[in-house]
Design a protein around this motif. Sequence first.
Motif, PDB file in Angstrom:
ATOM      1  N   UNK A 110      10.917  48.641 -24.310  1.00  0.00           N
ATOM      2  CA  UNK A 110      11.730  48.716 -25.521  1.00  0.00           C
ATOM      3  C   UNK A 110      10.904  48.762 -26.791  1.00  0.00           C
ATOM      4  N   UNK A 111      11.603  48.740 -27.920  1.00  0.00           N
ATOM      5  CA  UNK A 111      10.959  48.860 -29.225  1.00  0.00           C
ATOM      6  C   UNK A 111      10.027  47.696 -29.522  1.00  0.00           C
ATOM      7  N   UNK A 112      10.233  46.559 -28.851  1.00  0.00           N
ATOM      8  CA  UNK A 112       9.428  45.367 -29.120  1.00  0.00           C
ATOM      9  C   UNK A 112       8.402  45.103 -28.019  1.00  0.00           C
ATOM     10  N   UNK A 113       8.072  46.125 -27.260  1.00  0.00           N
ATOM     11  CA  UNK A 113       7.092  45.992 -26.179  1.00  0.00           C
ATOM     12  C   UNK A 113       5.765  45.457 -26.721  1.00  0.00           C
ATOM     13  N   UNK A 114       5.193  44.487 -25.998  1.00  0.00           N
ATOM     14  CA  UNK A 114       3.917  43.899 -26.397  1.00  0.00           C
ATOM     15  C   UNK A 114       4.037  42.642 -27.225  1.00  0.00           C
ATOM     16  N   UNK A 115       5.248  42.319 -27.697  1.00  0.00           N
ATOM     17  CA  UNK A 115       5.444  41.113 -28.517  1.00  0.00           C
ATOM     18  C   UNK A 115       5.604  39.904 -27.600  1.00  0.00           C
ATOM     19  N   UNK A 116       4.933  38.786 -27.902  1.00  0.00           N
ATOM     20  CA  UNK A 116       5.019  37.609 -27.025  1.00  0.00           C
ATOM     21  C   UNK A 116       6.376  36.918 -27.085  1.00  0.00           C
ATOM     22  N   UNK A 117       6.829  36.476 -25.904  1.00  0.00           N
ATOM     23  CA  UNK A 117       7.965  35.552 -25.827  1.00  0.00           C
ATOM     24  C   UNK A 117       7.338  34.165 -25.796  1.00  0.00           C
ATOM     25  N   UNK A 177      24.835  42.314 -16.643  1.00  0.00           N
ATOM     26  CA  UNK A 177      25.501  42.494 -17.937  1.00  0.00           C
ATOM     27  C   UNK A 177      24.837  41.615 -19.000  1.00  0.00           C
ATOM     28  N   UNK A 178      24.473  40.383 -18.619  1.00  0.00           N
ATOM     29  CA  UNK A 178      23.782  39.501 -19.553  1.00  0.00           C
ATOM     30  C   UNK A 178      22.475  40.143 -20.013  1.00  0.00           C
ATOM     31  N   UNK A 179      21.687  40.657 -19.058  1.00  0.00           N
ATOM     32  CA  UNK A 179      20.409  41.287 -19.398  1.00  0.00           C
ATOM     33  C   UNK A 179      20.615  42.531 -20.255  1.00  0.00           C
ATOM     34  N   UNK A 180      21.585  43.354 -19.892  1.00  0.00           N
ATOM     35  CA  UNK A 180      21.831  44.575 -20.659  1.00  0.00           C
ATOM     36  C   UNK A 180      22.273  44.250 -22.083  1.00  0.00           C
ATOM     37  N   UNK A 181      23.041  43.172 -22.234  1.00  0.00           N
ATOM     38  CA  UNK A 181      23.494  42.783 -23.577  1.00  0.00           C
ATOM     39  C   UNK A 181      22.308  42.386 -24.460  1.00  0.00           C
ATOM     40  N   UNK A 182      21.283  41.779 -23.838  1.00  0.00           N
ATOM     41  CA  UNK A 182      20.085  41.408 -24.590  1.00  0.00           C
ATOM     42  C   UNK A 182      19.369  42.667 -25.085  1.00  0.00           C
ATOM     43  N   UNK A 183      19.183  43.636 -24.186  1.00  0.00           N
ATOM     44  CA  UNK A 183      18.529  44.891 -24.586  1.00  0.00           C
ATOM     45  C   UNK A 183      19.309  45.600 -25.688  1.00  0.00           C
TER      46      UNK A 183
END
Length: 561
Positions: free
Chosen positions: A248-255, A60-66
């Motif tokens: 997701x929409x931000x694929x490829x962006x660095x964390x 649920x935590x991970x899904x909330x982030x997405x």
Amino acid sequence: MAASSHRIMLGPLVAAIDQGTSSTRFLVFNSKTAELLSHHQVEIKQSFPKEGWVEEDPKEILQSVYECMERTCEKLTQLNIDISNIKAIGVTNQRETTLVWDKETGEPLYNAIVWLDLRTQSTVERLINKTPGRNKNHLKHKTGLPISTYFSAVKLRWLMDNVDEVHKAVVSHRAMFGTVDSWLIWCLTGGKSGGVHCTDVTNASRTMLFNIHTMDWDPELCKYFGIPMEILPRVRSSSEIYGLMKSGALSGIPISGCLGDQSAALVGQMCFQDGQAKNTYGTGCFLLRNTGVKPVMSEHGLLTTVAYKLGRDKPACYALEGSVAIAGAVVRWLQDNLGIIGSSEELEKLAASVGTSYGCYFVPAFSGLYAPYWEPSARGIICGLTQFTNKSHLAFAALEAVCFQTREILDAMNQDSGIPLTQLQVDGGMTSNKLLMQLQADILCIPVVKPSMPETTALGAAMAAGAAEGVSVWSLNPEDLSEVTSEKFEPQINPEESEFRYARWKKAVEKSMNWETTEPVCNGNGETSIFSSVPLGFYIIGSMLMLIGAKYLTGQYNKNR
């Protein structure tokens, strides 16, 4: 045309995942102005399987982030802001909350055990009992922390001892341990398909497995708790590229930024100098003070923790940390239990109508006293009452109590660090109360500074991400940080009056001590008996005897008539 020009002027954007105990948020900032452009929030469910147990679902935590990411991107598109301008993502999180998952399946092996969970109390007592002199600070020279249910090591030990799936995964070398930041970064960078298993120094320093001097996992600490080091994440700095978003929409962006929530707030408040401090006013108060590049071990009930390490080659900075149990909770008590106010806004109006407590002092030790006393026998007390005292004076005394408690922790920090405090940075829900902020400045005898942009925790994570090598769209140079606006509250009373009021408060605190003198006694139904309190027991028994005596005397009187 105007919208197009505005979009061009925005420049690089930086996002932050703010995964807290009660909600997840995703926020996007302009890296040049620190302006918050858009955000989305999703509440997180907590479960309480048994008394004192607090859990959350890692999925649920991970899904909330997405969900927060997708909704925020939609809002930015509606604002005609190009999401391709987002150059980096930072992560900030509830600290100490403990997860274990299977690296082959990517599945969590148990719910996340939340930081305030108390199931490990017996484990903690056992560990303390086997230390020389039964010393809860036995590991403090390495960790900066007392042995407590609060930190991750004992939660992980409980999982290994009590959850078969966790035990089997550890034995078969499939288990991965992490705090919330590790879980999110691993999942977002690919999960079982090459996800990066890491944490940052601030989160690692809250586990009791991390040596705050060597800045790495400590083999002796791991052996002490019986934790295999292979399941631990790699420790990184708070500002570097850990990996790239894989979907997701931000694929490829660095964390590229990671900080525990209180450290993130310290960074977001720009507390980069020795002696600078920030206080977060929520249900309780949570105070961090920057002590520079050398850890200061507290002799006055505070924690020593890693504040941040903003780059692989940058020095680690440390902080002293203190907590007050009851701050905003006293407002709720006045509202729900006494009914003297209908809302938190009403409290400010009520207190402002008199402008003084008229000698009334309120020590809200509902659960004992926390830092710097750590006195569980204390109980709440209101003293200095006269016939003139009314609910407005009590409201004022309640606000003063929050400020006095902060003063006590700052005094402890001054004694521990030897660095005189010059001003206090503040954030949190209660800072909207301007009377409270002015009272705080008066009681501390130093300025209190409140940022105009309240999202300091997420801002700190965004700053760390944007400043990372390879991203470099956010400057952390002091001269470049001055654009953030704030409101300053200067002391308006003389120091003598402040010290007088503080001395009276300390006297009230002494009166609240040693109130509960016995352990609670439970009846067969598991309920606490009223006779567990000696004074209450004597009172009730005495009252019964008086009633019986009065009845007897009345009967004798009537008979003699």
